[in-house]
Design a protein around this motif. Structure first.
Motif, PDB file in Angstrom:
ATOM      1  N   VAL A 190       0.864  -1.179   0.000  1.00 27.32           N
ATOM      2  CA  VAL A 190       0.000   0.000   0.000  1.00 27.32           C
ATOM      3  C   VAL A 190       0.902   1.230   0.000  1.00 27.32           C
ATOM      4  O   VAL A 190       1.924   1.265   0.690  1.00 27.32           O
ATOM      5  N   ILE A 191       0.529   2.216  -0.786  1.00 30.23           N
ATOM      6  CA  ILE A 191       1.304   3.454  -0.891  1.00 30.23           C
ATOM      7  C   ILE A 191       0.964   4.354   0.295  1.00 30.23           C
ATOM      8  O   ILE A 191      -0.202   4.632   0.560  1.00 30.23           O
ATOM      9  N   PHE A 192       2.010   4.810   1.013  1.00 31.94           N
ATOM     10  CA  PHE A 192       1.781   5.737   2.127  1.00 31.94           C
ATOM     11  C   PHE A 192       2.459   7.083   1.910  1.00 31.94           C
ATOM     12  O   PHE A 192       2.381   7.976   2.756  1.00 31.94           O
ATOM     13  N   GLY A 193       3.077   7.264   0.748  1.00 33.29           N
ATOM     14  CA  GLY A 193       3.687   8.549   0.417  1.00 33.29           C
ATOM     15  C   GLY A 193       4.289   8.493  -0.973  1.00 33.29           C
ATOM     16  O   GLY A 193       4.433   7.418  -1.553  1.00 33.29           O
ATOM     17  N   TRP A 194       4.610   9.669  -1.513  1.00 36.18           N
ATOM     18  CA  TRP A 194       5.230   9.737  -2.837  1.00 36.18           C
ATOM     19  C   TRP A 194       6.056  11.009  -2.967  1.00 36.18           C
ATOM     20  O   TRP A 194       5.868  11.966  -2.218  1.00 36.18           O
ATOM     21  N   ASP A 195       6.985  10.949  -3.892  1.00 33.08           N
ATOM     22  CA  ASP A 195       7.801  12.101  -4.258  1.00 33.08           C
ATOM     23  C   ASP A 195       7.670  12.279  -5.765  1.00 33.08           C
ATOM     24  O   ASP A 195       7.637  11.285  -6.504  1.00 33.08           O
ATOM     25  N   PRO A 196       7.596  13.518  -6.257  1.00 38.66           N
ATOM     26  CA  PRO A 196       7.439  13.742  -7.699  1.00 38.66           C
ATOM     27  C   PRO A 196       8.609  13.203  -8.526  1.00 38.66           C
ATOM     28  O   PRO A 196       8.459  12.894  -9.700  1.00 38.66           O
ATOM     29  N   ASN A 205      20.808   1.142  -8.758  1.00 34.95           N
ATOM     30  CA  ASN A 205      20.966   1.243 -10.205  1.00 34.95           C
ATOM     31  C   ASN A 205      19.761   1.940 -10.864  1.00 34.95           C
ATOM     32  O   ASN A 205      19.240   1.495 -11.887  1.00 34.95           O
ATOM     33  N   ILE A 206      19.356   3.047 -10.279  1.00 30.73           N
ATOM     34  CA  ILE A 206      18.199   3.802 -10.760  1.00 30.73           C
ATOM     35  C   ILE A 206      18.403   4.294 -12.191  1.00 30.73           C
ATOM     36  O   ILE A 206      17.465   4.348 -12.982  1.00 30.73           O
ATOM     37  N   ARG A 207      19.615   4.605 -12.550  1.00 29.21           N
ATOM     38  CA  ARG A 207      19.862   5.108 -13.914  1.00 29.21           C
ATOM     39  C   ARG A 207      19.544   4.072 -14.986  1.00 29.21           C
ATOM     40  O   ARG A 207      19.356   4.415 -16.151  1.00 29.21           O
ATOM     41  N   SER A 208      19.468   2.788 -14.618  1.00 27.03           N
ATOM     42  CA  SER A 208      19.150   1.757 -15.612  1.00 27.03           C
ATOM     43  C   SER A 208      17.651   1.679 -15.918  1.00 27.03           C
ATOM     44  O   SER A 208      17.251   1.042 -16.889  1.00 27.03           O
ATOM     45  N   LEU A 209      16.824   2.329 -15.095  1.00 31.47           N
ATOM     46  CA  LEU A 209      15.381   2.350 -15.358  1.00 31.47           C
ATOM     47  C   LEU A 209      15.099   3.222 -16.577  1.00 31.47           C
ATOM     48  O   LEU A 209      15.738   4.268 -16.751  1.00 31.47           O
ATOM     49  N   HIS A 245      12.917   5.410 -17.132  1.00 28.05           N
ATOM     50  CA  HIS A 245      12.621   6.799 -16.760  1.00 28.05           C
ATOM     51  C   HIS A 245      13.546   7.317 -15.663  1.00 28.05           C
ATOM     52  O   HIS A 245      13.370   8.446 -15.197  1.00 28.05           O
ATOM     53  N   GLY A 246      14.489   6.499 -15.247  1.00 21.57           N
ATOM     54  CA  GLY A 246      15.495   6.916 -14.276  1.00 21.57           C
ATOM     55  C   GLY A 246      14.924   7.531 -13.016  1.00 21.57           C
ATOM     56  O   GLY A 246      13.873   7.125 -12.525  1.00 21.57           O
ATOM     57  N   LYS A 247      15.620   8.547 -12.498  1.00 18.10           N
ATOM     58  CA  LYS A 247      15.202   9.202 -11.258  1.00 18.10           C
ATOM     59  C   LYS A 247      14.137  10.276 -11.488  1.00 18.10           C
ATOM     60  O   LYS A 247      13.524  10.757 -10.541  1.00 18.10           O
ATOM     61  N   ASN A 248      13.899  10.647 -12.734  1.00 17.50           N
ATOM     62  CA  ASN A 248      12.959  11.725 -13.049  1.00 17.50           C
ATOM     63  C   ASN A 248      11.546  11.208 -13.288  1.00 17.50           C
ATOM     64  O   ASN A 248      10.926  11.491 -14.312  1.00 17.50           O
ATOM     65  N   GLN A 249      11.057  10.448 -12.345  1.00 18.06           N
ATOM     66  CA  GLN A 249       9.695   9.925 -12.354  1.00 18.06           C
ATOM     67  C   GLN A 249       9.245   9.870 -10.895  1.00 18.06           C
ATOM     68  O   GLN A 249      10.077   9.891  -9.992  1.00 18.06           O
ATOM     69  N   PRO A 250       7.950   9.797 -10.651  1.00 14.76           N
ATOM     70  CA  PRO A 250       7.498   9.672  -9.259  1.00 14.76           C
ATOM     71  C   PRO A 250       8.025   8.388  -8.610  1.00 14.76           C
ATOM     72  O   PRO A 250       8.166   7.350  -9.272  1.00 14.76           O
ATOM     73  N   TYR A 257      10.867   1.862  -1.424  1.00 16.63           N
ATOM     74  CA  TYR A 257      10.799   3.121  -2.162  1.00 16.63           C
ATOM     75  C   TYR A 257      10.894   2.721  -3.630  1.00 16.63           C
ATOM     76  O   TYR A 257      11.932   2.225  -4.077  1.00 16.63           O
ATOM     77  N   VAL A 258       9.803   2.870  -4.366  1.00 14.59           N
ATOM     78  CA  VAL A 258       9.671   2.226  -5.666  1.00 14.59           C
ATOM     79  C   VAL A 258       9.371   3.231  -6.773  1.00 14.59           C
ATOM     80  O   VAL A 258       8.506   4.102  -6.620  1.00 14.59           O
ATOM     81  N   ALA A 259      10.038   3.052  -7.902  1.00 18.91           N
ATOM     82  CA  ALA A 259       9.785   3.871  -9.091  1.00 18.91           C
ATOM     83  C   ALA A 259       8.391   3.560  -9.633  1.00 18.91           C
ATOM     84  O   ALA A 259       7.944   2.417  -9.621  1.00 18.91           O
ATOM     85  N   GLN A 260       7.730   4.590 -10.121  1.00 21.15           N
ATOM     86  CA  GLN A 260       6.373   4.444 -10.656  1.00 21.15           C
ATOM     87  C   GLN A 260       6.295   3.357 -11.729  1.00 21.15           C
ATOM     88  O   GLN A 260       5.341   2.580 -11.764  1.00 21.15           O
ATOM     89  N   GLU A 261       7.299   3.287 -12.604  1.00 21.63           N
ATOM     90  CA  GLU A 261       7.241   2.313 -13.697  1.00 21.63           C
ATOM     91  C   GLU A 261       7.259   0.869 -13.203  1.00 21.63           C
ATOM     92  O   GLU A 261       6.948  -0.040 -13.962  1.00 21.63           O
ATOM     93  N   ASN A 262       7.607   0.654 -11.936  1.00 24.93           N
ATOM     94  CA  ASN A 262       7.643  -0.702 -11.388  1.00 24.93           C
ATOM     95  C   ASN A 262       6.375  -1.100 -10.641  1.00 24.93           C
ATOM     96  O   ASN A 262       6.319  -2.180 -10.066  1.00 24.93           O
TER      97      ASN A 262
END
Length: 152
Positions: free
Chosen positions: A33-39, A52-56, A58-63, A81-86
């Motif tokens: 369950v999501i309890f917070g987010w960052d843009p 290895n966030i740069r391998s995503l 959309h990298g770090k520039n996603q919620p 702490y999970v990238a939106q695309e995942n």
């Protein structure tokens, strides 16, 4: 750093999920369950390197979302702490049956020791009701209808 209503999060259209949404991690298949987010990713440079966030794509520039993981999927009351695309919304039919998991009712809640610290209960099969403090941090999440997220 403590956040309060004065410091609440502005929600842009790029943010697909909201506080209280029950989601599944696309790669590791755990429910949360999501309890917070960052843009965009607000973790340290070191953490981003380790993960290895740069391998995503959309990298770090996603919620990025703070989640409480279901102990039935990831033992030990873990938070992630999970990238939106995942992430994807957990999908169930109107009776609360999750075809992928093959369970009725028990899939629509998250088994985690900290759920009660952030939420007042479950409002629907797919969504927890944020408590007053959580709602003050993410007020637009309360005014927004459930998202429509396309698989991808």
């Amino acid at each position: 750093m403590r956040q309060d209503a004065e410091n609440s999060r502005y929600r842009s259209s790029a943010i697909q999920f909201r506080v209280g949404d029950i989601v599944r991690h696309k790669r590791y298949n755990y429910r949360a369950v999501i309890f917070g987010w960052d843009p965009k990713c607000a973790a340290t440079h070191r953490w981003m390197e380790q993960m290895n966030i740069r391998s995503l794509p959309h990298g770090k520039n996603q919620p990025f979302y703070h989640t409480l993981c279901d102990q039935r999927d990831r033992p030990g009351s873990q938070t992630t702490y999970v990238a939106q695309e995942n992430l994807e919304l957990l999908e169930m039919d109107e009776d609360g049956y999750d075809e992928e998991e093959g369970c009725l009712g028990e899939c629509n809640h998250i088994d985690h020791d900290e759920v009660g610290e952030h939420f007042d209960g479950i409002g629907s099969a797919f969504h927890y009701i944020p408590n007053r403090y959580r709602a003050s941090l993410y007020p637009q999440d309360l005014q927004r209808p459930l998202p429509t997220v396309r698989p991808g």
